[in-house]
Design an enzyme around this catalytic site. Structure first.
Site: not given
Ligand SMILES: [Zn+2]
Length: 313
Positions: A83, A105, A135, A182, A215, A217, A259-260
């Site tokens: 990642d 990335d 990306e 986040g 991102g 979540s 992830d979050s």
């Molecule tokens: Zn990411």
């Protein structure tokens, strides 16, 4: 089954209109929770390792754990993915260690440099049968001080995407359409939601090419409440609702990075266990085992009710 790259996995997801969950692995309990959920629901999965996770756990530990999962869960298609690889060298190292997919990335670079770096990684990786995610457009991080007026510069330019894929020869593309990393996905004054107008243009121009959403979540309010009830201090949260995620999947997103939500559920359950369930316990197996069960539950919920990857092995 051996570890797979993401080619067939994402191709099948794209053509059948569901998404494969890409979950970040930092330790054994997180991996075990995710794998139990995938096994219970017969779901393919992408196990992601970030550069931070490599530093925290040691890459060899993580790769060994994941190779053990391959042996234990013989029927579940698994990919091991880097990642947010930041350099050609990092991607090369991971490929040598047995990763079957890498993300390079270069999104912080000017367009032509992003193209050159991404193409170099794709040329190298493809010789080793490893798939590559690039990306285009920048995902904001919550720590960044972003003026909503300037958000436009962060979004993926739909007119550039096809050119980017053509020039780099990548296998999937991560886009920036409004969410950030986040626990606070939307900035002050920003409309909560994704720029579906941009996503739709990207989807139309790509014809079933795998689109990746980072991102993603949902940042469940009940989990935040539990963390704060048991002594946590997490404020200013917002996530992508399940409705938003399902709409994104209908518009060609077939890899969803989460992830979050796993971090939050782990934190909430460990706080609950220590404060409420068994304050006198001092055995890590107690609170880590409880967190592992809760991770399994949230991943199973996502597979069944958001991603649609149940019974897609
Ligand atoms: Zn990411």
């Amino acid at each position: 089954m051996p570890l797979f790259n993401t080619k067939e996995m994402l191709k099948k997801a794209c053509s059948q209109n569901y998404a494969v969950g890409a979950f970040n692995i930092n330790n054994m309990e997180i991996l075990q929770g995710i794998m139990s959920a995938c096994n219970r629901l017969n779901s393919p999965v992408i196990l992601q390792v970030s550069e931070g996770a490599r530093l925290y756990a040691g890459s060899l530990y993580l790769v060994s754990l994941i190779k053990s999962a391959v042996k234990i869960f013989k029927d579940i298609p698994l990919a091991l993915h880097l990642d947010h690889g930041r350099s050609f060298e990092m991607c090369k190292t991971c490929i040598e260690e047995g990763f079957t997919s890498v993300m390079i990335d270069g999104s912080h670079l000017p367009y032509e440099r992003n193209v050159a770096l991404t193409k170099a990684v794709a040329d190298y990786a493809h010789k080793k049968d490893v798939t590559v995610e690039g990306e285009l457009g920048r995902l904001a991080g919550t720590e960044e001080n972003i003026d909503v007026e300037n958000m436009e510069t962060f979004y993926t330019n739909p007119k550039q995407v096809k050119d980017f894929i053509y020039k780099t020869n990548i296998d999937s593309v991560a886009v920036s359409v409004g969410a950030s990393h986040g626990v606070c996905k939307f900035f002050k004054d920003q409309e909560p939601g994704l720029r579906f107008d941009i996503l739709e243009k990207i989807h139309k121009s790509l014809e079933n090419f795998p689109i990746v959403l980072h991102g993603s979540s949902s940042v469940d309010e009940e989990i935040i409440k539990k963390i704060n009830l048991f002594g946590g201090k997490i404020k200013n949260t917002s996530g992508l609702t399940e409705k938003i995620l399902k709409k994104a999947i209908a518009m060609g997103v077939c890899k969803i990075n989460i992830d979050s939500d796993i971090r939050l559920v782990a934190t909430a359950s460990i706080r609950e266990y220590m404060n409420d369930i068994s304050p006198s316990s001092f055995d890590p197996r107690g609170y880590l085992g409880y967190a592992r069960d809760k991770i399994e539950d949230i991943v199973a919920h996502k597979i069944e009710h958001v991603l649609g990857s149940k019974n897609k092995i």
